[in-house]
Write a protein that holds these residues in place. Structure first.
Motif, short mmCIF file in Angstrom:
data_model
loop_
_atom_site.label_atom_id
_atom_site.label_comp_id
_atom_site.label_asym_id
_atom_site.label_seq_id
_atom_site.Cartn_x
_atom_site.Cartn_y
_atom_site.Cartn_z
N LYS A 46 7.71 4.78 17.68
CA LYS A 46 8.58 3.91 18.66
C LYS A 46 9.78 3.82 17.82
CE LYS A 46 5.10 1.14 20.56
NZ LYS A 46 4.06 -0.26 19.84
N LEU A 47 10.10 3.77 16.63
CA LEU A 47 11.22 3.69 15.95
C LEU A 47 12.13 5.00 16.38
CD1 LEU A 47 12.20 2.49 12.39
CD2 LEU A 47 12.45 4.92 12.88
N LEU A 48 11.50 6.23 16.31
CA LEU A 48 12.27 7.38 16.49
C LEU A 48 12.68 7.44 17.83
CD1 LEU A 48 9.50 9.86 14.71
CD2 LEU A 48 11.73 9.58 14.09
N ASN A 49 11.92 6.85 18.88
CA ASN A 49 12.52 6.65 20.17
C ASN A 49 13.99 5.99 20.23
OD1 ASN A 49 11.13 8.21 21.93
ND2 ASN A 49 9.22 6.94 21.74
N ASP A 50 14.01 5.18 19.24
CA ASP A 50 15.62 4.36 19.13
C ASP A 50 16.63 5.33 18.68
OD1 ASP A 50 14.39 2.13 20.36
OD2 ASP A 50 13.74 1.10 18.13
N PHE A 51 16.31 6.44 18.18
CA PHE A 51 17.03 7.00 17.42
C PHE A 51 17.06 8.73 17.94
CE2 PHE A 51 16.54 3.96 14.55
CZ PHE A 51 17.82 3.43 14.34
N PRO A 52 17.31 9.16 19.15
CA PRO A 52 17.05 10.27 19.73
C PRO A 52 17.35 11.49 18.93
CG PRO A 52 18.40 9.09 21.33
CD PRO A 52 18.27 8.10 20.05
N ASN A 53 18.34 11.49 18.14
CA ASN A 53 18.79 12.76 17.36
C ASN A 53 18.08 12.98 16.14
OD1 ASN A 53 20.52 13.26 19.60
ND2 ASN A 53 22.08 11.74 18.59
N LEU A 54 17.35 12.03 15.81
CA LEU A 54 16.70 12.31 14.54
C LEU A 54 15.50 13.46 14.43
CD1 LEU A 54 16.02 8.89 12.68
CD2 LEU A 54 17.36 10.76 12.06
N ASN B 141 0.98 -1.19 0.24
CA ASN B 141 -0.09 0.13 0.10
C ASN B 141 0.93 1.20 -0.03
OD1 ASN B 141 -2.62 0.95 -0.27
ND2 ASN B 141 -2.87 1.26 1.91
N PHE B 142 1.79 1.23 -0.74
CA PHE B 142 2.90 2.24 -0.82
C PHE B 142 3.22 2.95 0.56
CE2 PHE B 142 0.41 2.41 -4.91
CZ PHE B 142 1.67 2.15 -5.82
N THR B 143 3.64 1.91 1.46
CA THR B 143 3.89 2.34 2.82
C THR B 143 5.31 1.73 3.03
OG1 THR B 143 1.26 2.41 3.43
CG2 THR B 143 3.08 2.38 5.30
N PRO B 144 6.27 2.39 3.32
CA PRO B 144 7.35 1.75 3.56
C PRO B 144 7.63 1.11 4.74
CG PRO B 144 7.99 4.05 2.86
CD PRO B 144 6.55 3.76 2.92
N THR B 145 8.25 0.10 4.98
CA THR B 145 8.06 -0.69 6.46
C THR B 145 9.26 -0.26 7.30
OG1 THR B 145 9.98 -2.59 5.93
CG2 THR B 145 7.61 -2.88 5.23
N MET B 146 8.69 -0.54 8.75
CA MET B 146 9.64 0.00 9.70
C MET B 146 11.07 -0.58 9.24
SD MET B 146 8.43 2.32 11.43
CE MET B 146 6.57 3.09 10.57
N TYR C 26 -0.50 7.25 5.89
CA TYR C 26 0.03 6.11 6.63
C TYR C 26 -1.11 5.90 7.60
CZ TYR C 26 4.19 7.11 4.27
OH TYR C 26 5.16 7.54 3.25
N SER C 27 -1.16 4.46 8.09
CA SER C 27 -2.09 3.85 9.01
C SER C 27 -1.79 4.36 10.32
CB SER C 27 -2.24 2.38 9.04
OG SER C 27 -1.05 1.98 9.58
N ASN C 28 -2.81 4.34 11.51
CA ASN C 28 -2.53 4.59 12.81
C ASN C 28 -1.56 3.74 13.23
OD1 ASN C 28 -4.87 6.28 12.57
ND2 ASN C 28 -6.05 5.24 13.90
N GLN C 29 -1.52 2.61 12.73
CA GLN C 29 -0.54 1.52 13.43
C GLN C 29 0.86 1.82 12.80
OE1 GLN C 29 -1.26 -1.32 15.57
NE2 GLN C 29 1.11 -1.06 15.70
N TRP C 30 0.98 2.24 11.74
CA TRP C 30 2.25 2.58 11.21
C TRP C 30 2.75 3.95 11.66
CZ3 TRP C 30 4.87 6.74 8.91
CH2 TRP C 30 6.18 6.47 8.51
N MET C 31 2.10 5.05 12.11
CA MET C 31 2.39 6.13 12.89
C MET C 31 2.66 5.79 14.26
SD MET C 31 2.56 9.00 11.36
CE MET C 31 1.92 9.39 9.48
N ASN C 32 2.10 4.94 14.90
CA ASN C 32 2.49 4.27 16.27
C ASN C 32 3.73 3.54 16.26
OD1 ASN C 32 2.07 3.98 18.91
ND2 ASN C 32 0.19 2.91 18.76
#
Ligand code: PMP
Length: 420
Positions: free
Chosen positions: A195-203, A153-158, A185-191
């Protein structure tokens, strides 16, 4: 010999070229279905036009505004975003500000300029708006593409995003609702993204939300910072009036971010364009944003009807396998590679095919320019080749045309895709 390498390296806009060609053919009397439009073909709301008229008599409307925009409008835009995203810019330990620029494109360009040093990587999620990689390169940055396709669905995976993050990654550019895929992007994707962003605090994240108001199915788009409000501190929210007010020519976009980044954007803007259009800023101060649904609901309905026509016509013509559900913005990406007509292109050693490589280095032949040229010249259908959006062998069409004309265009397109 006079031109800079930077100017030489900027890619020409294939969208504008094709649009020019389509307009030229129409002027010669050909029937052309122009599906390249990146704007709503409607007059803006009467109340908004009246707000502009009311401001015409004031000197302030003709003079420079403060570089970042009139303070009362910046405050109003912040409150508008807080209100319709159900977020608060208070209580994060930092101040937030809004900078008004000459369109959302200008906002994004200023943001990239304010955060990118030469060699920094900015992750761009495919399909992406054509201008992102070009803007990143203009500032000496390196665009790093994460692929997606119709099957996801044109949504890149985490996982795929994670693989592209390096020590040089400065920011990720997210565009939901998406141009050109017409999905959000779906609610699940945004959620998961939160979480992914929390693994990379400087992004940092540049969140291009220009199509936020144009979703025509529930649920409405959500954003990662709504799942974890701590992320607002490293987010740049971009919005504007081009799409939701049907006012692309008035050139007003804005960015809301931390004061530190907003001040850098203002500094850059002060030395380049100064403030955005004062008259339209004043009109926006007096315009009642609560009136927007009156205008937007019929627009949403119109887009939904045209999106449903694609489904119906593709199904009637045995093309259901290339259909997918769009939900927002006003585009649809046609997958040429799965259509019967594609064999005609891939089996001939057409010199018009361009060898392209995907971001993971795979070689593939791309025929979308040839296919879009044939569609225009032989069938009067103008679409934008998808390769420039990062999706090979596809074409972008716009859902904005009037229903009856749009349906006629879809039937011609479906016949072509069937190889007839
Ligand atoms: N972002 C996206 C994804 C767009 O499609 C566009 C316009 N086509 C913009 C930003 C720029 O909008 P503006 O007219 O406000 O510069």
């Amino acid at each position: 010999m006079y031109l800079s390498k930077r100017a030489i390296n900027i890619k020409e806009s294939i969208t504008l070229k094709l649009n020019e060609k389509a307009v030229g053919l129409a002027e010669k009397g050909n029937t052309i279905y122009n599906l390249t439009a990146g704007q709503l073909p409607f007059r803006p709301m009467d109340d908004f036009v009246k707000s502009i008229e009311k401001e015409l008599n004031f000197l302030k409307s003709y003079q420079y505004a403060p570089v970042a925009g009139f303070a009362d409008l910046r405050k109003k835009l912040k409150a508008y975003v807080e209100n319709n995203r159900s977020i608060s810019f208070n209580g994060h330990g930092v101040d937030f500000d809004c900078v008004i620029s000459n369109g959302a494109k200008h906002s994004i360009y200023n943001i990239i300029g304010s955060i990118t040093d030469p060699g920094d990587e900015i992750i761009v999620l495919a399909p992406y708006w054509i201008s992102y990689p070009e803007m990143v390169m203009c500032w000496g940055g390196i665009p790093v593409v994460v692929e997606s396709n119709k099957h996801n669905n044109f949504t890149p995976t985490m996982d795929d995003i994670r693989k592209k993050i390096t020590s040089k990654t400065k920011a990720i550019l997210v565009n939901s609702p998406n141009n050109p895929a017409g999905i959000h992007y779906s609610n699940q994707w945004m959620n998961d993204f939160a979480k992914l962003l929390n693994d990379f605090p400087n992004l940092l994240v540049i969140s291009d939300e220009i199509y936020y108001e144009l979703s025509y199915f529930d649920p409405k788009p959500t954003y990662f910072y709504q799942y974890d409000s701590k992320l607002l501190k490293r987010t740049m929210i971009v919005e504007g009036i081009s799409k939701s007010f049907a006012a692309t020519g008035l050139r007003i976009g804005f960015c809301i971010t931390t004061k530190e980044i907003a001040d850098a954007i203002s500094k850059l803007q002060a030395q380049t364009t100064s403030s955005a259009n004062s008259l339209i800023q004043r009109a926006l101060v007096s315009f009642d944003f609560a009136k927007m649904p009156e205008f937007l609901n019929p627009v949403r309905n119109h887009l939904k009807i045209n999106a449903q026509s694609i489904r119906r016509i593709f199904s009637e013509m045995g093309l259901s396998h290339i259909w997918y559900q769009t939900t927002s913005a006003f585009y649809y990406l046609v997958d040429f590679s799965s259509a019967p007509v594609f064999k005609r292109y891939s089996s001939s050693s057409s010199s018009a095919s361009a060898s392209a490589s995907t971001s993971n280095g795979d070689e593939c032949n791309d025929y979308c320019i040839q296919i879009c040229s044939d569609l225009l010249e032989k069938h009067g259908i103008a679409m934008v080749p998808g390769a420039d959006f990062g999706i090979h062998n596809s074409g972008r069409l716009s859902l904005v045309l009037e229903e009856e004309i749009f349906t006629r265009a879809m039937k011609i397109l479906a016949n072509f895709l069937r190889g007839e």
